[in-house]
Design a protein around this motif. Structure first.
Motif, PDB file in Angstrom:
ATOM      1  N   GLY A  10     -16.895  -1.995  20.313  1.00 54.58           N
ATOM      2  CA  GLY A  10     -15.952  -2.614  19.389  1.00 54.58           C
ATOM      3  C   GLY A  10     -15.583  -1.699  18.237  1.00 54.58           C
ATOM      4  N   ILE A  11     -16.578  -1.095  17.595  1.00 55.09           N
ATOM      5  CA  ILE A  11     -16.319  -0.208  16.464  1.00 55.09           C
ATOM      6  C   ILE A  11     -15.521   1.005  16.913  1.00 55.09           C
ATOM      7  CG2 ILE A  11     -17.430   1.326  14.793  1.00 55.09           C
ATOM      8  CD1 ILE A  11     -19.704  -0.715  14.631  1.00 55.09           C
ATOM      9  N   LEU A  32     -20.174  -2.805  -2.560  1.00 57.65           N
ATOM     10  CA  LEU A  32     -18.992  -3.528  -2.077  1.00 57.65           C
ATOM     11  C   LEU A  32     -19.318  -4.540  -0.981  1.00 57.65           C
ATOM     12  CD1 LEU A  32     -16.426  -0.574  -1.880  1.00 57.65           C
ATOM     13  CD2 LEU A  32     -16.698  -2.264  -3.707  1.00 57.65           C
ATOM     14  N   GLY A  33     -20.550  -4.587  -0.540  1.00 53.48           N
ATOM     15  CA  GLY A  33     -20.919  -5.522   0.515  1.00 53.48           C
ATOM     16  C   GLY A  33     -20.530  -5.063   1.906  1.00 53.48           C
ATOM     17  N   TRP A  59     -19.402  -3.886  10.514  1.00 52.11           N
ATOM     18  CA  TRP A  59     -18.506  -3.077  11.336  1.00 52.11           C
ATOM     19  C   TRP A  59     -17.545  -2.279  10.466  1.00 52.11           C
ATOM     20  CZ3 TRP A  59     -16.415  -5.124  16.603  1.00 52.11           C
ATOM     21  CH2 TRP A  59     -17.500  -5.412  17.448  1.00 52.11           C
ATOM     22  N   LEU A  60     -16.988  -2.935   9.453  1.00 50.05           N
ATOM     23  CA  LEU A  60     -16.023  -2.253   8.588  1.00 50.05           C
ATOM     24  C   LEU A  60     -16.658  -1.069   7.875  1.00 50.05           C
ATOM     25  CD1 LEU A  60     -13.135  -2.261   7.494  1.00 50.05           C
ATOM     26  CD2 LEU A  60     -13.904  -3.806   5.663  1.00 50.05           C
ATOM     27  N   GLY A  61     -17.945  -1.182   7.550  1.00 52.21           N
ATOM     28  CA  GLY A  61     -18.636  -0.091   6.883  1.00 52.21           C
ATOM     29  C   GLY A  61     -18.761   1.151   7.741  1.00 52.21           C
ATOM     30  N   LEU A  62     -18.681   1.018   9.055  1.00 51.68           N
ATOM     31  CA  LEU A  62     -18.684   2.173   9.946  1.00 51.68           C
ATOM     32  C   LEU A  62     -17.273   2.587  10.354  1.00 51.68           C
ATOM     33  CD1 LEU A  62     -21.669   1.397  12.353  1.00 51.68           C
ATOM     34  CD2 LEU A  62     -21.601   3.022  10.476  1.00 51.68           C
TER      35      LEU A  62
END
Length: 283
Positions: free
Chosen positions: A80-81, A137-138, A143-146
């Motif tokens: 997915g990522i 920022l949480g 997923w968004l962090g990667l």
């Protein structure tokens, strides 16, 4: 007439030399893969022997990996990522490459130089600040962090690859489409984009391979199976006891993870080579 056999013999020896060199390099590159595959097929009791090929073939390590709940979850995270990062990166790179090559604006060369500088920047240097920022920022362990770091690091390579294809396209085709009444976006989407499809495809494969194989960001910016990718999940494999080394499971998981990438490269190797060598020769 007397020089012809010598030239033929010389060309034959040269071809044999290069074929032998390529064969040696291929065998050298495939030796670790063969050893990894051999380890994955050995029974647990034979992992410490010195035999290159397994004396008995066993699939117990593959069964252990596939029944481990963290491996399928990590496989889904990686897929997915990787797909999301690839789609966004290639889409942005296509638009940016078109603007850089086709449009004339101040700082155009500075954008290319800046993209190259980002590509050459060592990723390890940003792990610490990125870890603190993502916690604030949480975005840590998401997923968004990667996805965001993957896009940032792969965007320069995608821009340079696709821009090489844009430079080879005769822009008279776009002008002809504009004369026929097409807007700039229609000419780009219907005329130019199909011509640069090989470069876009090659860039997408390279970006996906980077996201699929990354260990550094995935290890530093995740802590649970919610977003942990396959390379990191393999590093967390443990044996049945603290005295048991998970060599077989790691080898089996590595083979399973490597197979999709190898199949992808073999299936589309011509597009990858065309994308990487575009613009290398003029004439």
């Amino acid at each position: 007439m007397s020089g012809t056999p010598v030239e033929t013999q010389g060309s034959l020896s040269e071809r044999l030399f290069w074929r032998f060199t390529v064969l040696v390099l291929v065998l050298y590159a495939l030796l670790p893969v063969a050893w990894l595959t051999s380890l994955s097929l050995k029974p647990s009791g034979d992992l410490t022997d010195r035999h290159f090929f397994p004396r008995a073939i066993s699939l117990e390590h593959y069964a252990a990996v596939l029944t481990d709940p963290q491996f399928p979850a990590a496989l889904g995270n990686s897929l997915g990522i990787g797909l999301i990062a690839t789609g966004i990166s290639v889409a942005l790179a296509t638009l940016a490459a078109y603007a850089i090559v086709r449009l004339r604006f101040p700082g155009r060369r500075a954008v290319l130089i800046g993209a190259l500088a980002v590509a050459m920047f060592p990723p390890i240097a940003v792990i610490g600040p990125l870890f603190d920022l993502w916690r604030l920022l949480g975005l840590f362990d998401t997923w968004l962090g990667l996805i965001l770091p993957y896009i940032s690091l792969t965007l320069p390579l995608a821009i340079w690859t696709i821009a090489a294809f844009f430079r080879e396209i005769p822009w008279e085709l776009e002008q002809a489409a504009r004369v026929d009444g097409a807007t700039r976006m229609q000419a780009f989407r219907l005329v130019i984009l199909p011509l640069v499809a090989p470069g876009v495809f090659a860039s997408a494969i390279l970006v996906f391979i980077f996201a699929w194989n990354d260990f550094l960001f995935a290890a530093a910016l995740t802590s649970t199976t919610d977003s942990r990718t396959v390379p990191v999940a393999i590093a967390f494999f443990t044996g049945s006891s603290r005295f048991d080394q998970p060599t077989g499971s790691i080898a089996a998981a590595s083979v399973l993870v490597t197979l999709p990438v190898v199949a992808l490269v073999l299936a589309f190797q011509r597009r990858i080579v065309a994308g990487l060598t575009a613009g290398a020769v003029k004439g």
